[in-house]
Design a protein around this motif. Structure first.
Motif, PDB file in Angstrom:
ATOM      1  N   LEU A  69       0.827  -1.207   0.000  1.00  0.00           N
ATOM      2  CA  LEU A  69       0.000   0.000   0.000  1.00  0.00           C
ATOM      3  C   LEU A  69       0.862   1.258   0.000  1.00  0.00           C
ATOM      4  O   LEU A  69       0.417   2.323  -0.444  1.00  0.00           O
ATOM      5  N   LEU A  70       2.092   1.150   0.512  1.00  0.00           N
ATOM      6  CA  LEU A  70       2.974   2.313   0.611  1.00  0.00           C
ATOM      7  C   LEU A  70       4.013   2.387  -0.496  1.00  0.00           C
ATOM      8  O   LEU A  70       4.299   3.462  -1.014  1.00  0.00           O
ATOM      9  N   VAL A  71       4.610   1.255  -0.826  1.00  0.00           N
ATOM     10  CA  VAL A  71       5.690   1.250  -1.826  1.00  0.00           C
ATOM     11  C   VAL A  71       5.548   0.042  -2.744  1.00  0.00           C
ATOM     12  O   VAL A  71       5.025  -0.996  -2.349  1.00  0.00           O
ATOM     13  N   MET A  72       6.000   0.206  -3.961  1.00  0.00           N
ATOM     14  CA  MET A  72       6.105  -0.874  -4.952  1.00  0.00           C
ATOM     15  C   MET A  72       4.825  -1.705  -5.089  1.00  0.00           C
ATOM     16  O   MET A  72       4.873  -2.934  -5.160  1.00  0.00           O
ATOM     17  N   ASN A  73       3.685  -1.031  -5.149  1.00  0.00           N
ATOM     18  CA  ASN A  73       2.436  -1.778  -5.250  1.00  0.00           C
ATOM     19  C   ASN A  73       2.298  -2.522  -6.570  1.00  0.00           C
ATOM     20  O   ASN A  73       1.543  -3.475  -6.656  1.00  0.00           O
ATOM     21  N   GLY A  77       1.611  -6.057  -4.816  1.00  0.00           N
ATOM     22  CA  GLY A  77       0.185  -6.360  -4.896  1.00  0.00           C
ATOM     23  C   GLY A  77      -0.089  -7.729  -5.519  1.00  0.00           C
ATOM     24  O   GLY A  77      -0.746  -8.575  -4.899  1.00  0.00           O
ATOM     25  N   PRO A  78       0.413  -7.962  -6.744  1.00  0.00           N
ATOM     26  CA  PRO A  78       0.204  -9.289  -7.337  1.00  0.00           C
ATOM     27  C   PRO A  78       0.842 -10.424  -6.531  1.00  0.00           C
ATOM     28  O   PRO A  78       0.280 -11.524  -6.449  1.00  0.00           O
ATOM     29  N   ALA A  79       1.999 -10.158  -5.906  1.00  0.00           N
ATOM     30  CA  ALA A  79       2.640 -11.199  -5.084  1.00  0.00           C
ATOM     31  C   ALA A  79       1.754 -11.555  -3.891  1.00  0.00           C
ATOM     32  O   ALA A  79       1.606 -12.734  -3.542  1.00  0.00           O
ATOM     33  N   ALA A  80       1.131 -10.554  -3.272  1.00  0.00           N
ATOM     34  CA  ALA A  80       0.237 -10.803  -2.139  1.00  0.00           C
ATOM     35  C   ALA A  80      -0.994 -11.581  -2.583  1.00  0.00           C
ATOM     36  O   ALA A  80      -1.458 -12.483  -1.871  1.00  0.00           O
ATOM     37  N   VAL A 122       3.033   6.130 -11.926  1.00  0.00           N
ATOM     38  CA  VAL A 122       2.924   5.000 -11.020  1.00  0.00           C
ATOM     39  C   VAL A 122       3.449   5.363  -9.634  1.00  0.00           C
ATOM     40  O   VAL A 122       3.279   4.598  -8.693  1.00  0.00           O
ATOM     41  N   VAL A 123       4.042   6.536  -9.455  1.00  0.00           N
ATOM     42  CA  VAL A 123       4.601   6.928  -8.170  1.00  0.00           C
ATOM     43  C   VAL A 123       3.708   7.956  -7.502  1.00  0.00           C
ATOM     44  O   VAL A 123       2.933   8.663  -8.149  1.00  0.00           O
ATOM     45  N   TRP A 124       3.828   8.066  -6.184  1.00  0.00           N
ATOM     46  CA  TRP A 124       3.078   9.050  -5.437  1.00  0.00           C
ATOM     47  C   TRP A 124       3.890   9.456  -4.227  1.00  0.00           C
ATOM     48  O   TRP A 124       4.819   8.781  -3.827  1.00  0.00           O
ATOM     49  N   SER A 125       3.510  10.580  -3.630  1.00  0.00           N
ATOM     50  CA  SER A 125       4.202  11.056  -2.427  1.00  0.00           C
ATOM     51  C   SER A 125       3.200  11.717  -1.505  1.00  0.00           C
ATOM     52  O   SER A 125       2.094  12.080  -1.921  1.00  0.00           O
ATOM     53  N   PHE A 126       3.589  11.908  -0.238  1.00  0.00           N
ATOM     54  CA  PHE A 126       2.709  12.519   0.742  1.00  0.00           C
ATOM     55  C   PHE A 126       2.661  14.043   0.557  1.00  0.00           C
ATOM     56  O   PHE A 126       1.658  14.663   0.840  1.00  0.00           O
ATOM     57  N   GLY A 127       3.734  14.626   0.095  1.00  0.00           N
ATOM     58  CA  GLY A 127       3.800  16.102  -0.085  1.00  0.00           C
ATOM     59  C   GLY A 127       3.095  16.514  -1.371  1.00  0.00           C
ATOM     60  O   GLY A 127       2.831  15.731  -2.266  1.00  0.00           O
ATOM     61  N   GLY A 128       2.789  17.809  -1.492  1.00  0.00           N
ATOM     62  CA  GLY A 128       2.043  18.335  -2.631  1.00  0.00           C
ATOM     63  C   GLY A 128       2.894  18.527  -3.801  1.00  0.00           C
ATOM     64  O   GLY A 128       2.714  18.465  -4.916  1.00  0.00           O
TER      65      GLY A 128
END
Length: 128
Positions: A69-73, A77-80, A122-128
């Motif tokens: 949910l935080l990194v490398m989804n 994700g598919p591995a989980a 495909v990337v995201w961050s908490f800051g604006g």
């Protein structure tokens, strides 16, 4: 006592272990066949080892889904999802954890789809 009980044939190649005792019908006695011995390192044999493997898969699915949910989804994700489904199929005792790992893996993929749709990346961050 019969002579055949006293003299047991030795195997070739220097292996001097005694042959399995036989019953009058000529088949190995109970407890001496290959199916009667549990796998080494386990208490109850292959079924117990398979269940323990499934339990490990359930825990791994949960952890990978949570971290995903935080990194490398895109990878976690598919591995989980795969590990959670395998754990459920193999009859894990930690069924709740396997289902949660499966759900978190699907959530990872949903987060990935939303990020690609909204940001075009495909990337995201908490800051604006």
């Amino acid at each position: 006592m019969q002579l055949t009980e006293l003299v047991r044939p030795q195997r070739r190649g220097g292996d001097r272990t005694a042959a399995a005792p036989e019953n009058p019908a000529g088949t190995p006695a109970a407890g001496h066949g290959p199916a009667d011995h549990p796998r080494e390192g386990t208490a109850d044999g292959p079924a117990e080892a398979r269940r323990k493997d499934a339990d490990g898969m359930a825990v791994a699915a949960f952890v990978l889904g949570l971290v995903g949910l935080l990194v490398m989804n895109i990878v976690l994700g598919p591995a989980a999802v795969v590990l959670g489904a395998l754990a459920l199929r193999r009859g894990t005792a930690r069924r709740g954890r396997a289902v949660l790992g499966l759900a978190l893996g699907v959530a990872d993929l949903v987060v990935l789809a939303v990020l690609v749709t909204v940001n075009g990346a495909v990337v995201w961050s908490f800051g604006g």
